[in-house]
Structures are given as structure tokens and as C-alpha cells.
Design a protein around this motif. Structure first.
Motif: not given
Lengths: 295, 134
Positions: A62-65, A202-206
Motif C-alpha cells: 500500500p506504500g508504493a504505486p 506516499r500520497d503524492i506519489a500515488f
């Protein structure tokens, strides 16, 4: 066969550094015993390592797209194509998005490395290895050797710890500290446009469809340049006379700023020990640069 | 601006957002779709979200009765860009959660019940009231 990893005394797998050691030990077994199956890491964010004949085919966290998330977030696959594939990456959708097998394999390898970084950068509570056939859909010709995976996770953790302003990819939620338009770099400006004090790296990466590590290093760079800042830790309010007791104080633990210790440089330098440091050698010299962002 | 009472609700919802990877917005609403409070970004239309959540839970309740499966404990919808989850809070309210595509569903299931109980305790104590400007 289920191989639940337990302590020598038979007690449940311990948390924290010991659990990380169990992950290390389990991954070391993978090539030696040519294991297939899944290695599930429970924690924050945790993740699942998919194994086949001694190689890691994928790491889902859940931590990485994921690949699908990256393709959707960057618009290379439309929502209609995703729906037409019944929520999966249908070959027809990939062909329309000009994502050939080689590109897909490269993306999968990148996502696997990023997923391992996400697991390693977070909290590890439990590790469970379940031997058996891995889920279908992974090409056995394109796995990643566990040693390579560990080495890259180690390098990334070290780079993050050594950045001028280390940041937790999951818990820290930066704030804008200057005008977005002042940033000339397009990739960084896109990151800045998503910074709102509620979103983690993490949220921004997604949202952007970029790797977790790349995004975290971008934010760390913006922090060092003063373009973003981290909110001050909330102060403790004095108890109010007659105030109702906080019914959530015990039931809902709240993360306190700096609890992870990753943001205190003086602590980081002294105590930050990536879970894999015991195994992997670290280069003594040479700059450590973040990877290229996916196109 | 949130009132002190709302702040307690928001604290519960914020804790859930910080505990579960991928949760982006949390709101509590009445079963008939009126927003009570939310921990949310500016880009979410909260009144619409509250109404949508009530309709979703209502549909799930009707569906459960139609197929003799009882009442819903949670409704989760997966979209191309993330998740929407609705859980009842007592018999008169609900909690709705938005998450991105990486939302930790297992973590949400583990933590959501405590959040629902916290919200229910606050609402049952009549500490909060539905917004009057809806």
C-alpha cells in the motif's frame, strides 16, 4: 506449507528490528532454497513479496504505486480501458497505451524495487512465509534476485537518511512554504501542486503516478530548499475544568510528530539503521542520486 | 469553522486517516445523508459525499434484506482511482471513507471499528448536531 516465522522460544514474531531481521532471514532463504510462494509483511505500510523459484517476481505494498496505478495516474491507460479490462491490465489496453512487453517488464521491476523500499522504510510487525505456487500473472523470466532487491532498498534508505532534511515517506505531511510558481522545475512544481499539509510523500506519489522513492527524495529536496516545511508538533492542551474525558485517548493512538525518529537529524545520524544494513555492503564514496522518474 | 464538538469527531476521523495508509478523506453523516462533520481536503464535495454514502448504505441494506443476508457491516466500492467505503455508525449515522488506489483495505478493516465506536460514543452523547446550514 505454512512457515510462520517465530522466535526461538516459539513465541509470536516480535515487532520492530527483530521482525525486520526475520524478513532479512526469510529473503535470504529464497534463492538458497529456490522458494516459491508469498512472503507477507504486516506493518505500516507492509506488503507482499511474490516469489518464484528463488526470485522475487513482485512486491505489492500500500506504500508504493503499482504498475496499474502509475499507468492510470499518468493517463497512459484511461478509466474506460481499465474498466474494459475488468479492473486488470488487459493486453489490449496495454497495446493501446503503447506499453509493450519490454516496457511493462521494466516498469514491473521498478515497481518491485519501490515496493521493497516502501516495506523497508515503514514499520515491520510480522513476517510470514507461505510456500507454494505464486499467483498467476508473473513472468518467471523477469524476477529480481533478493540480493539485488535488498541492496537497492539499502541504498535508498541510506540516501534518504543522509538527505539534508530526512523525511518519513508515510507519516510526514509537508506544507507549502513558498509560491509554487517560483519553482522552475516542472517535475518539482507538480509535486508542489499536490502539497497541502494533508498528504504524505506516499500520497503524492500515488496522485502523480510516480515512484515512492523518487517522490520522497523530491520532497526532501524541496524541504532542504525551503519550498516546503513540516508542521510543528501539536502542543499538549492543558486539561479544561469540567471537560469531558477524551474517549479516544486510549482507543485511538495518535501518531506524534517525530515518533519515528526519522526527522531528527541528530538521531538519524546516530541511530538510523535500515533493516537490511546488516547484510548489504554500502559504498563508502560517491554521490547517491535518486532514480529517474518514470516517464 | 469546526466547533469544539466537531473537533472531537474530526480528531477520531483524522486518527483513522493517519493509521490507515491510503485513506484520504473521512466524513460522518446521518443515515438520511446530512453531513455532520468531516476530515477532508477542499476538493471533495462533502454534501454530495454524505448523500452518496447514505444512498449506498441504503441500497446495500435493501439488497441484504432481499437476499436474506442481514444488514451491511461495511460497503466497499473499488473505482479506477480509489475506494469508497461506508460503515454504519449506530442506527442513525454512518461513516464514509475515501481512499486512493493503494488504500490498505486490511488495515482499514482493522482500524475502522474503533473509529466507528468512537464516533458512535460522541454522537450518542449528543455532543454534536447536524449542520444547520445544509
Amino acid at each position: 506449507m505454512v512457515n510462520a516465522l517465530t522466535s526461538p522460544s516459539g513465541l509470536p514474531v516480535p515487532v520492530g528490528a527483530s521482525a525486520a531481521l526475520h524478513l532479512l532471514q526469510a529473503l535470504a532463504r529464497v534463492p538458497a532454497e529456490r522458494l516459491s510462494g508469498t512472503l507477507t509483511v504486516t506493518g505500516y505500510p507492509g506488503g507482499v513479496f511474490h516469489l518464484r523459484e528463488g526470485s522475487v517476481m513482485a512486491v505489492e505494498s500500500p506504500g508504493a504505486p503499482s504498475v496499474a496505478t502509475i499507468l492510470l495516474a499518468t493517463g497512459r491507460i484511461t478509466e474506460g480501458q481499465w474498466a474494459a479490462g475488468s479492473g486488470a491490465l488487459a493486453p489490449e489496453s496495454l497495446a493501446r497505451a503503447s506499453v509493450g512487453p519490454a516496457t511493462l517488464h521494466a516498469m514491473q521491476a521498478m515497481v518491485t524495487l519501490d515496493g521493497a523500499f516502501a516495506v523497508a522504510a515503514g514499520r515491520i510487525d510480522e513476517v510470514e512465509l507461505i510456500e507454494g505456487e505464486p499467483a498467476a500473472g508473473w513472468d518467471p523470466a523477469h524476477g529480481v534476485e533478493p540480493g539485488v532487491l535488498l541492496g537497492e532498498a539499502e541504498r535508498r534508505l541510506r540516501a534518504l537518511a543522509l538527505s539534508r532534511v530526512p523525511i518519513c515517506p508515510f507519516g510526514d505531511r509537508p506544507l507549502l512554504a513558498g509560491p509554487v510558481a517560483a519553482c522552475a522545475n516542472r517535475a518539482r512544481r507538480e509535486v508542489l501542486e499536490k502539497v497541502n499539509g494533508r498528504r504524505s510523500c506516499r500520497d503524492i506519489a500515488f496522485l502523480l503516478g510516480r515512484g515512492l522513492y523518487v517522490t520522497t527524495m523530491e520532497v526532501a529536496g524541496l524541504l532542504a530548499e525551503g519550498m516546503v516545511s513540516l508542521p510543528e508538533p501539536p502542543g499538549e492542551d492543558p486539561p479544561r475544568d469540567g471537560a469531558a474525558p477524551d474517549v479516544h485517548a486510549a482507543a485511538l493512538p495518535r501518531r506524534s510528530r517525530g515518533a519515528s525518529g526519522i526527522n531528527r537529524p541528530e538521531v538519524v545520524r546516530a541511530t538510523f539503521r535500515p533493516p537490511f544494513q546488516a547484510r548489504m555492503r554500502i559504498p563508502e564514496k560517491g554521490p547517491i542520486e535518486p532514480d529517474e522518474a518514470p516517464e | 469553522m469546526a466547533s469544539d464538538d466537531d473537533s472531537e469527531l474530526i480528531a477520531v476521523m483524522r486518527a483513522l486517516r493517519e493509521q490507515v495508509v491510503g485513506v484520504t478523506d473521512v466524513a460522518v453523516a446521518t443515515r438520511d445523508g446530512l453531513l455532520i462533520a468531516a476530515d477532508s481536503g477542499e476538493e471533495v464535495d462533502l454534501d454530495r459525499l454524505a448523500a452518496l454514502a447514505a444512498a449506498t448504505l441504503g441500497l446495500a441494506s435493501g439488497g441484504g434484506a432481499a437476499v436474506d443476508r442481514g444488514v451491511p457491516g461495511q460497503v466497499t466500492l473499488e473505482y479506477s482511482s480509489g475506494y469508497l467505503a461506508v460503515r454504519p455508525v449506530g442506527s442513525t449515522a454512518l461513516m464514509v471513507v475515501l481512499g486512493d488506489r493503494g488504500m490498505d483495505l486490511a488495515g482499514f478493516r482493522a482500524h475502522a471499528q474503533a473509529a466507528v465506536e468512537g464516533l458512535g460514543t460522541l454522537l450518542a452523547a449528543e455532543k454534536v448536531h447536524a449542520h444547520t446550514d445544509i
